[in-house]
Design a protein around this motif. Sequence first.
Motif, mmCIF file in Angstrom:
data_model
loop_
_atom_site.group_PDB
_atom_site.id
_atom_site.type_symbol
_atom_site.label_atom_id
_atom_site.label_comp_id
_atom_site.label_asym_id
_atom_site.label_seq_id
_atom_site.Cartn_x
_atom_site.Cartn_y
_atom_site.Cartn_z
ATOM 1 N N GLY A 174 101.123 79.800 54.204
ATOM 2 C CA GLY A 174 99.895 79.018 54.133
ATOM 3 C C GLY A 174 99.057 79.025 55.394
ATOM 4 N N PHE A 175 99.580 79.524 56.493
ATOM 5 C CA PHE A 175 98.828 79.516 57.745
ATOM 6 C C PHE A 175 97.830 80.672 57.785
ATOM 7 C CE2 PHE A 175 102.436 76.902 58.981
ATOM 8 C CZ PHE A 175 101.772 75.849 59.569
ATOM 9 N N TYR A 176 96.681 80.392 58.366
ATOM 10 C CA TYR A 176 95.585 81.360 58.455
ATOM 11 C C TYR A 176 96.059 82.636 59.134
ATOM 12 C CZ TYR A 176 90.868 83.051 59.639
ATOM 13 O OH TYR A 176 89.724 83.786 59.767
ATOM 14 N N ALA A 177 95.668 83.784 58.553
ATOM 15 C CA ALA A 177 96.111 85.080 59.075
ATOM 16 C C ALA A 177 95.307 85.531 60.295
ATOM 17 C CB ALA A 177 96.044 86.140 57.979
ATOM 18 N N GLY A 178 94.188 84.869 60.585
ATOM 19 C CA GLY A 178 93.529 85.134 61.847
ATOM 20 C C GLY A 178 92.155 85.755 61.826
ATOM 21 N N GLN A 179 91.781 86.535 60.830
ATOM 22 C CA GLN A 179 90.466 87.174 60.812
ATOM 23 C C GLN A 179 89.904 87.177 59.400
ATOM 24 O OE1 GLN A 179 88.595 88.423 63.365
ATOM 25 N NE2 GLN A 179 90.133 87.675 64.779
ATOM 26 N N PRO A 180 88.597 86.871 59.241
ATOM 27 C CA PRO A 180 87.993 87.001 57.918
ATOM 28 C C PRO A 180 87.883 88.480 57.534
ATOM 29 C CG PRO A 180 86.352 86.361 59.534
ATOM 30 C CD PRO A 180 87.675 86.372 60.238
ATOM 31 N N VAL A 181 87.808 88.721 56.250
ATOM 32 C CA VAL A 181 87.729 90.082 55.731
ATOM 33 C C VAL A 181 86.523 90.164 54.803
ATOM 34 C CG1 VAL A 181 88.933 91.793 54.301
ATOM 35 C CG2 VAL A 181 90.243 90.337 55.863
ATOM 36 N N GLU A 182 85.803 91.281 54.870
ATOM 37 C CA GLU A 182 84.673 91.486 53.967
ATOM 38 C C GLU A 182 85.195 91.875 52.593
ATOM 39 O OE1 GLU A 182 82.302 94.525 55.796
ATOM 40 O OE2 GLU A 182 81.397 93.126 57.209
ATOM 41 N N LEU A 183 84.620 91.270 51.570
ATOM 42 C CA LEU A 183 85.000 91.582 50.191
ATOM 43 C C LEU A 183 83.738 91.949 49.432
ATOM 44 C CD1 LEU A 183 87.315 91.584 48.041
ATOM 45 C CD2 LEU A 183 86.604 89.255 47.500
ATOM 46 N N PHE A 184 83.790 93.077 48.757
ATOM 47 C CA PHE A 184 82.640 93.553 47.989
ATOM 48 C C PHE A 184 82.885 93.297 46.507
ATOM 49 C CE2 PHE A 184 82.582 95.799 51.974
ATOM 50 C CZ PHE A 184 81.244 95.733 52.331
ATOM 51 N N PRO A 185 81.823 93.098 45.751
ATOM 52 C CA PRO A 185 82.001 92.836 44.322
ATOM 53 C C PRO A 185 82.548 94.061 43.585
ATOM 54 C CG PRO A 185 79.667 93.041 44.857
ATOM 55 C CD PRO A 185 80.422 93.112 46.141
ATOM 56 N N ASP A 186 83.203 93.773 42.491
ATOM 57 C CA ASP A 186 83.724 94.829 41.628
ATOM 58 C C ASP A 186 82.540 95.648 41.118
ATOM 59 O OD1 ASP A 186 84.406 95.728 38.671
ATOM 60 O OD2 ASP A 186 86.312 95.560 39.768
ATOM 61 N N ALA A 187 82.650 96.954 41.178
ATOM 62 C CA ALA A 187 81.552 97.842 40.794
ATOM 63 C C ALA A 187 81.166 97.684 39.323
ATOM 64 C CB ALA A 187 81.919 99.288 41.101
ATOM 65 N N GLU A 188 82.141 97.408 38.475
ATOM 66 C CA GLU A 188 81.860 97.319 37.035
ATOM 67 C C GLU A 188 81.346 95.943 36.631
ATOM 68 O OE1 GLU A 188 85.198 98.593 34.695
ATOM 69 O OE2 GLU A 188 85.447 100.415 35.898
ATOM 70 N N THR A 189 82.012 94.889 37.120
ATOM 71 C CA THR A 189 81.673 93.529 36.670
ATOM 72 C C THR A 189 80.688 92.818 37.584
ATOM 73 O OG1 THR A 189 83.503 92.510 37.868
ATOM 74 C CG2 THR A 189 83.951 93.291 35.619
ATOM 75 N N GLY A 190 80.633 93.238 38.847
ATOM 76 C CA GLY A 190 79.768 92.555 39.808
ATOM 77 C C GLY A 190 80.370 91.257 40.326
ATOM 78 N N LYS A 191 81.608 90.962 39.906
ATOM 79 C CA LYS A 191 82.288 89.733 40.341
ATOM 80 C C LYS A 191 83.217 90.032 41.512
ATOM 81 C CE LYS A 191 82.172 87.472 35.862
ATOM 82 N NZ LYS A 191 82.935 86.808 34.814
#
Length: 122
Positions: free
Chosen positions: A11-28
């Motif tokens: 449960g402890f924070y891993a330390g760095q945010p990560v960029e997440l891109f939407p799914d190419a098909e659904t856009g979610k």
Amino acid sequence: MILIYPYREDGFYAGQPVELFPDAETGKYNIPPYATDKPPEKNGSGMWRPWYDREKQEWIEKADQKYKDSLKGPADPPSAVDQLKAQSAATMVQLAEAQNLIESQAKMIADLLMMLAEGGEA
């Protein structure tokens, strides 16, 4: 693109945010397990040791004062002025102790001289 905030299995924070891109098909956005889109903040401020509560879906501060103190660097060495002040204070204490000793010895000498003047009897 959004930022997600990964945390470890415990449960402890891993330390760095990560960029997440939407799914190419659904856009979610498909946020993976052990990550959230909520930043590890409380009332808009960062946290010392953020822990993510999956049930409440919120970050909780897990750092106690001992932990916070452990992150602080060693205290700055005392300045030359502070060292001289400490030496001066120690010298004043020694001087007061010496003065008390002198006064008690002077009283003992006066008492002995009085005894001698009275014929040596106590």
